[in-house]
Design a protein around this motif. Structure first.
Motif, PDB file in Angstrom:
ATOM      1  N   GLY A   1       3.879   9.318   1.303  1.00  0.00           N
ATOM      2  CA  GLY A   1       2.973   9.368   0.161  1.00  0.00           C
ATOM      3  C   GLY A   1       1.882  10.403   0.305  1.00  0.00           C
ATOM      4  O   GLY A   1       2.066  11.457   0.925  1.00  0.00           O
TER       5      GLY A   1
ATOM      6  N   LYS B   1       2.028   1.804  -3.404  1.00  0.00           N
ATOM      7  CA  LYS B   1       0.926   2.191  -4.282  1.00  0.00           C
ATOM      8  C   LYS B   1       0.610   3.684  -4.162  1.00  0.00           C
ATOM      9  O   LYS B   1       0.289   4.345  -5.148  1.00  0.00           O
ATOM     10  CB  LYS B   1      -0.316   1.360  -3.941  1.00  0.00           C
ATOM     11  N   TYR B   2       0.720   4.219  -2.947  1.00  0.00           N
ATOM     12  CA  TYR B   2       0.291   5.591  -2.715  1.00  0.00           C
ATOM     13  C   TYR B   2       1.466   6.540  -2.460  1.00  0.00           C
ATOM     14  O   TYR B   2       1.332   7.518  -1.725  1.00  0.00           O
ATOM     15  CB  TYR B   2      -0.696   5.629  -1.542  1.00  0.00           C
ATOM     16  N   SER B   3       2.611   6.244  -3.028  1.00  0.00           N
ATOM     17  CA  SER B   3       3.776   7.131  -2.914  1.00  0.00           C
ATOM     18  C   SER B   3       4.474   7.210  -4.262  1.00  0.00           C
ATOM     19  O   SER B   3       4.203   6.417  -5.173  1.00  0.00           O
ATOM     20  CB  SER B   3       4.738   6.619  -1.830  1.00  0.00           C
TER      21      SER B   3
ATOM     22  N   HIS C   1      -5.943   7.894  -7.019  1.00  0.00           N
ATOM     23  CA  HIS C   1      -4.501   7.692  -7.163  1.00  0.00           C
ATOM     24  C   HIS C   1      -4.160   6.296  -7.666  1.00  0.00           C
ATOM     25  O   HIS C   1      -3.194   6.126  -8.407  1.00  0.00           O
ATOM     26  CB  HIS C   1      -3.805   7.940  -5.820  1.00  0.00           C
TER      27      HIS C   1
ATOM     28  N   GLU D   1      -9.011  10.290  -2.074  1.00  0.00           N
ATOM     29  CA  GLU D   1      -7.688  10.515  -2.656  1.00  0.00           C
ATOM     30  C   GLU D   1      -7.090   9.212  -3.161  1.00  0.00           C
ATOM     31  O   GLU D   1      -6.454   9.174  -4.222  1.00  0.00           O
ATOM     32  CB  GLU D   1      -6.756  11.152  -1.619  1.00  0.00           C
ATOM     33  N   ALA D   2      -7.293   8.115  -2.391  1.00  0.00           N
ATOM     34  CA  ALA D   2      -6.750   6.828  -2.811  1.00  0.00           C
ATOM     35  C   ALA D   2      -7.436   6.324  -4.072  1.00  0.00           C
ATOM     36  O   ALA D   2      -6.805   5.739  -4.949  1.00  0.00           O
ATOM     37  CB  ALA D   2      -6.907   5.810  -1.685  1.00  0.00           C
TER      38      ALA D   2
ATOM     39  N   ASN E   1       0.830  -1.205   0.000  1.00  0.00           N
ATOM     40  CA  ASN E   1       0.000   0.000   0.000  1.00  0.00           C
ATOM     41  C   ASN E   1       0.865   1.257   0.000  1.00  0.00           C
ATOM     42  O   ASN E   1       0.538   2.258  -0.648  1.00  0.00           O
ATOM     43  CB  ASN E   1      -0.908   0.000   1.225  1.00  0.00           C
TER      44      ASN E   1
ATOM     45  N   ARG F   1     -12.615   3.072   0.478  1.00  0.00           N
ATOM     46  CA  ARG F   1     -11.337   3.715   0.196  1.00  0.00           C
ATOM     47  C   ARG F   1     -11.520   5.224   0.312  1.00  0.00           C
ATOM     48  O   ARG F   1     -12.607   5.756   0.071  1.00  0.00           O
ATOM     49  CB  ARG F   1     -10.838   3.360  -1.218  1.00  0.00           C
TER      50      ARG F   1
END
Length: 482
Positions: free
Chosen positions: A407, A380-382, A431, A427-428, A377, A424
């Motif tokens: 991230g 995924k988000y960075s 992204h 923002e996720a 995760n 979720r």
């Protein structure tokens, strides 16, 4: 179920709808009545025992004082004490008292007391032995005449021994409860009858447009969930058609959610594959030790991948006893292994911040699954090249295992939402793709370890996900706090 034409078919269908409704209502009313009756029964029984206990305490206080309140003279023996007590007490409708001196009934309650214990020879014989003892007894006794709840409180003087016998007529005490439950049952039966009379014609009216609706629904292509039943007019058929359309909306959303779940399953399976592939690409075939280590890691990851498939399919059964198989595990070695595995998940600035040199009672396979889920995760988000840190430490008697990223972060009002299954943060969702099952899997694993997940996050600056685990085995009835 096929709905046939004709009044007989509609009547049969109506019966199959109305009857379960009435049966369910009857079961609900019966269960509610039984629960209320059980609660009231325990309450009344407890009240009887509390009253008997107070009677015992009052007699004990009078005996400890040893002085007749009316004359101010000391009691010469048990007979005077018990006579004074009976004269000063007031008993209820379902209560009775007698006083024994030696092995015989010496004093009886006043004539206005309706429950005459001296008139029940079986009761007198049953309590005579207890009256000659030296222990205060509260128990249930049954004779041919009545069921009793009995207090026998012996008093001992140098000149002799006596005992107070105070009883409740159990049947009479519970008579009001029985009357109340009889009224409840009568009202419940009446309400069921009224409900049946209302439901029968109402269901008949609702079933009339079924045939017309079935024809319209048959025209919907099974593969095309965007088709809807035409809604015309304001009658029952229109309302039912609108209901069917709303149901199709829910079905469509459910199918789309399943597709998103399949995407998430693909992501979960790609993670261990990426780890194995990354180490196989980096293995030094000329170094036997490196080959052996890579082989062991690859086998470990393949085993974990097989377990992961089953875990995703039985996530709802994560509370079963065999979901985790804990054993004493070295957290330092577990931290090092997971750091090495996580480094293959993406091109980030990976850092190992701290290593806990302690053993913990955990399932290393499940903890690896949860830790790499958090690491995945974080990737995924960075952004590429950003810092992702892993570490473990012992803090206040619990193990803290974390993943820290720099991230996109999570807004404060979304921290609770991201823990929900299929949920979720906005923002996720913009992204990266996913079904929102990752943290649910992590929290299920931690819950099976009696642990929890702590999230600290600042939007735009990053997040820290910390798994908090007890070091020692925890009983199922105990909640670990940190």
């Amino acid at each position: 179920m096929t709905v046939q034409h004709g009044d007989g078919a509609r009547t049969s269908l109506r019966t199959r709808i109305v009857l379960p409704m009435i049966l369910m209502a009857a079961l609900t009313l019966a269960a509610s009545g039984a629960i209320v009756a059980a609660i009231q029964y325990r309450e009344i029984h407890s009240t009887m025992d509390q009253h008997l206990t107070r009677t015992r305490d009052e007699l004990r206080l009078l005996a400890d004082e040893g002085v007749d309140p009316g004359t101010g003279q000391p009691f010469a023996g048990p007979s005077e004490l018990l006579r004074t007590y009976l004269m000063r007490t007031v008993v209820g409708e379902a209560e009775g008292e007698v006083a024994f001196v030696g092995g015989d009934v010496k004093w009886v309650a006043s004539s206005d007391v309706t429950l005459r214990l001296e008139g029940d020879p079986q009761l007198v014989d049953a309590v005579r032995t207890l009256a000659l003892g030296d222990e205060i007894v509260i128990r249930s006794l049954q004779t041919d005449q009545r069921d009793y709840r009995v207090l026998v409180a012996p008093v001992v003087f140098p000149t002799g021994q006596g005992a107070l016998v105070h009883v409740f007529d159990v049947d009479l005490t519970f008579q009001q409860l029985r009357n109340t439950m009889l009224v409840y049952a009568t009202v419940a039966v009446a309400m069921l009858a009224v409900a049946s009379l209302i439901a029968w014609p109402l269901v008949g009216r609702l079933l009339r447009p079924i045939d017309e609706l079935r024809v319209a629904a048959d025209s919907i292509d099974e593969g095309d969930l965007t088709t809807r039943v035409p809604v015309t007019g304001r009658h029952e058929l229109a309302a039912l058609s609108a209901t069917i359309n709303r149901m199709l909306d829910r079905v469509q959303r459910s199918v789309e959610a399943q597709r998103r779940l399949l995407d998430d399953v693909g992501h979960e399976l790609r993670t261990p594959i990426t780890v194995v592939r990354g180490h196989l690409e980096l293995v030094d075939v000329a170094d036997p030790d490196d080959v052996v280590q890579t082989r062991e890691l690859a086998i470990d990851e393949l085993d974990r991948m097989g377990a992961l498939v089953g875990d995703l399919l039985v996530l709802a059964k994560a509370g079963q006893a065999d979901f985790v198989v804990p054993r004493w595990s070295d957290l330092a070695a577990l931290t090092d292994r997971n750091f090495e595995k996580a480094r293959t998940l993406g091109e980030r600035n990976w850092r190992l911040e701290e290593v806990a040199d302690v053993e913990a009672w955990v399932d290393p396979t499940r903890i690896t699954q949860a830790w790499l889920q958090l690491a995945a995760n974080a990737v995924k988000y960075s952004e590429t090249g950003s810092v992702i840190a892993l570490g473990s430490r012992l803090h206040r008697g619990v193990a803290r295992l974390w993943v820290r990223d720099s991230g996109i972060g999570i807004a404060a009002d979304q921290l609770a939402r991201v823990r929900e299954r299929f949920a979720r943060a906005p923002e996720a969702s913009t992204h990266a793709q996913g079904a929102g099952l990752g943290l649910s899997i992590v929290e299920s694993i931690l819950a099976a370890h009696h642990g929890r997940l702590e999230i600290e996050s600042t939007p735009g600056a990053g997040s820290t996900f910390t798994m908090i685990l007890p070091l020692a085995p925890v009983d199922d009835a105990t909640e670990e706090t940190a």
